[in-house]
Design an enzyme around this catalytic site. Structure first.
Site, PDB file in Angstrom:
ATOM      1  N   ARG A  69       0.821  -1.217   0.000  1.00  0.00           N
ATOM      2  CA  ARG A  69       0.000   0.000   0.000  1.00  0.00           C
ATOM      3  C   ARG A  69       0.854   1.266   0.000  1.00  0.00           C
ATOM      4  NH1 ARG A  69      -4.961  -0.111   0.891  1.00  0.00           N
ATOM      5  NH2 ARG A  69      -4.943  -1.991   2.155  1.00  0.00           N
ATOM      6  N   ARG A  95      -9.991   1.823  -2.857  1.00  0.00           N
ATOM      7  CA  ARG A  95      -8.726   1.569  -2.189  1.00  0.00           C
ATOM      8  C   ARG A  95      -8.792   2.153  -0.786  1.00  0.00           C
ATOM      9  NH1 ARG A  95      -4.753  -1.539  -3.648  1.00  0.00           N
ATOM     10  NH2 ARG A  95      -3.345  -0.149  -2.510  1.00  0.00           N
ATOM     11  N   ILE A  96      -8.220   1.470   0.177  1.00  0.00           N
ATOM     12  CA  ILE A  96      -8.027   2.070   1.495  1.00  0.00           C
ATOM     13  C   ILE A  96      -6.716   2.842   1.434  1.00  0.00           C
ATOM     14  CG2 ILE A  96      -7.534   1.555   3.918  1.00  0.00           C
ATOM     15  CD1 ILE A  96      -9.496  -0.813   3.640  1.00  0.00           C
ATOM     16  N   LEU A  97      -6.746   4.085   1.895  1.00  0.00           N
ATOM     17  CA  LEU A  97      -5.587   4.966   1.735  1.00  0.00           C
ATOM     18  C   LEU A  97      -4.752   4.988   3.014  1.00  0.00           C
ATOM     19  CD1 LEU A  97      -7.663   7.712  -0.027  1.00  0.00           C
ATOM     20  CD2 LEU A  97      -5.888   6.300  -1.106  1.00  0.00           C
ATOM     21  N   ASN A 111     -14.731  12.625   0.214  1.00  0.00           N
ATOM     22  CA  ASN A 111     -15.230  11.318  -0.218  1.00  0.00           C
ATOM     23  C   ASN A 111     -16.757  11.351  -0.206  1.00  0.00           C
ATOM     24  OD1 ASN A 111     -15.165   8.512  -0.898  1.00  0.00           O
ATOM     25  ND2 ASN A 111     -15.590   8.011   1.242  1.00  0.00           N
ATOM     26  N   HIS A 113     -20.035   8.646   0.291  1.00  0.00           N
ATOM     27  CA  HIS A 113     -20.306   7.290   0.776  1.00  0.00           C
ATOM     28  C   HIS A 113     -21.810   7.048   0.736  1.00  0.00           C
ATOM     29  CE1 HIS A 113     -19.448   3.600   2.939  1.00  0.00           C
ATOM     30  NE2 HIS A 113     -20.485   3.862   3.710  1.00  0.00           N
ATOM     31  N   SER A 140     -23.636  10.492   2.024  1.00  0.00           N
ATOM     32  CA  SER A 140     -22.883  11.484   2.799  1.00  0.00           C
ATOM     33  C   SER A 140     -21.628  11.907   2.047  1.00  0.00           C
ATOM     34  CB  SER A 140     -22.404  10.872   4.126  1.00  0.00           C
ATOM     35  OG  SER A 140     -23.445  10.224   4.821  1.00  0.00           O
ATOM     36  N   GLU A 147      -9.601   7.729   9.770  1.00  0.00           N
ATOM     37  CA  GLU A 147     -10.615   6.716  10.097  1.00  0.00           C
ATOM     38  C   GLU A 147     -11.457   6.437   8.849  1.00  0.00           C
ATOM     39  OE1 GLU A 147     -14.554   6.051  12.836  1.00  0.00           O
ATOM     40  OE2 GLU A 147     -13.416   7.891  13.084  1.00  0.00           O
ATOM     41  N   ASP A 149     -14.105   6.080   6.251  1.00  0.00           N
ATOM     42  CA  ASP A 149     -15.477   6.624   6.180  1.00  0.00           C
ATOM     43  C   ASP A 149     -15.845   7.384   7.454  1.00  0.00           C
ATOM     44  OD1 ASP A 149     -15.825   5.493   3.638  1.00  0.00           O
ATOM     45  OD2 ASP A 149     -16.555   3.612   4.484  1.00  0.00           O
ATOM     46  N   GLU A 178     -26.560  11.278  -4.703  1.00  0.00           N
ATOM     47  CA  GLU A 178     -25.114  11.521  -4.721  1.00  0.00           C
ATOM     48  C   GLU A 178     -24.769  12.550  -5.788  1.00  0.00           C
ATOM     49  OE1 GLU A 178     -22.696   8.007  -5.019  1.00  0.00           O
ATOM     50  OE2 GLU A 178     -23.963   6.888  -3.655  1.00  0.00           O
TER      51      GLU A 178
HETATM   52  C1  GRF Z   1     -20.936   5.533  -5.185  1.00  0.00           C
HETATM   53  O1  GRF Z   1     -22.025   4.794  -4.713  1.00  0.00           O
HETATM   54  C2  GRF Z   1     -20.182   6.162  -4.051  1.00  0.00           C
HETATM   55  O2  GRF Z   1     -21.004   6.501  -2.986  1.00  0.00           O
HETATM   56  C3  GRF Z   1     -19.220   5.089  -3.661  1.00  0.00           C
HETATM   57  O3  GRF Z   1     -18.843   4.488  -4.881  1.00  0.00           O
HETATM   58  C4  GRF Z   1     -19.881   4.648  -5.834  1.00  0.00           C
HETATM   59  C5  GRF Z   1     -19.299   5.242  -7.068  1.00  0.00           C
HETATM   60  O4  GRF Z   1     -20.247   5.294  -8.119  1.00  0.00           O
HETATM   61  N1  GRF Z   1     -18.115   5.634  -2.903  1.00  0.00           N
HETATM   62  P1  GRF Z   1     -19.855   5.941  -9.519  1.00  0.00           P
HETATM   63  O5  GRF Z   1     -18.612   5.225 -10.029  1.00  0.00           O
HETATM   64  O6  GRF Z   1     -19.625   7.397  -9.289  1.00  0.00           O
HETATM   65  O7  GRF Z   1     -21.032   5.690 -10.417  1.00  0.00           O
END
Ligand code: GRF
Length: 217
Positions: A69, A95-97, A111, A113, A140, A147, A149, A178
């Site tokens: 990583r 990826r976990i950063l 980010n 989520h 969100s 930490e 998310d 989103e």
């Molecule tokens: C979304 O659901 C986002 O919340 C998550 O990954 C997904 C990405 O979707 N972190 P897209 O590639 O933007 O369509």
């Protein structure tokens, strides 16, 4: 950065529908957002094609070619910094950063989520909301901290869970939200209205509530 363009670098691994929403919103009149580059860790990420179609520079950094990583994240930081971004956003970057990475971009890393954080960190969020019998679900945007998310929330969109909802139907409605709240948060940042203070996220200099700005549908 009032009145200046804000260069936004997008990291993704998949479809890139959030990238598309950001590109579309950056094309509206008066937008201070400029998507300056898109980096993927997978060659088959459709988001790369979306970026190319919009004339945005792309790069591929395949994590499978790295020994661990830290080595990957070090190369990723160098690649990102070559774009000289003001803001880096994770848009489905699977990826976990590492701590070094997150600290390097402290206050300029967002980010999105697909849950109402702090509920359902990690994967399978829609099914987990259904299994819990939740009457509300959503998504969100948050500043990224070490930490997973877990960083300070900026904005959440809340949707009702309807009788008969499945993980797929919820995913679809959450995804639509989103595409509203991520461009909104990025616009706030670009306009200099949103920043990370010592105690959490600030909008127009005032602390946001722990939930972030709430949009309830
Ligand atoms: C979304 O659901 C986002 O919340 C998550 O990954 C997904 C990405 O979707 N972190 P897209 O590639 O933007 O369509």
């Amino acid at each position: 950065m009032p009145n200046a363009l804000c260069n936004v670098l997008v990291l993704l691994s998949g479809s890139g529908s959030n990238l598309q929403a950001l590109i579309d919103s950056s094309h509206t009149e008066g937008s201070q957002v400029r998507v300056c580059g898109v980096i993927a860790n997978r060659a088959d990420a459709y988001g790369l094609q979306r970026a190319e179609a919009a004339g945005i520079a792309t790069a591929l950094l395949d994590h499978t070619g790295f020994d661990g990583r830290e080595a990957f994240d070090t190369a990723l930081m160098a690649l990102i910094d070559g774009f000289r971004p003001d803001l880096v956003i994770l848009a489905g970057f699977m990826r976990i950063l590492s701590g070094d990475f997150v600290r390097h971009y402290q206050g300029r890393l967002l980010n999105i989520h697909p849950s109402l954080l702090p509920l359902y960190k990690g994967l399978h969020t829609h099914q987990r909301a259904l299994d819990a019998g939740d009457t509300e679900h959503g998504c969100s945007v948050h500043f990224v901290t070490e930490e997973l998310d877990g960083g300070p929330l900026v904005v959440q969109a809340v949707i009702p869970v309807e009788p008969g909802d499945t993980a797929q139907s919820l995913a679809q409605r959450v995804h639509h939200q989103e595409h509203q709240i991520y461009p909104l948060a990025v616009r706030w940042f670009a306009e200099g209205r949103l920043r990370l203070g010592d105690q959490g996220a600030l909008l127009d200099g005032l602390p946001l509530p722990a939930s972030g700005h709430l949009i309830r549908l």
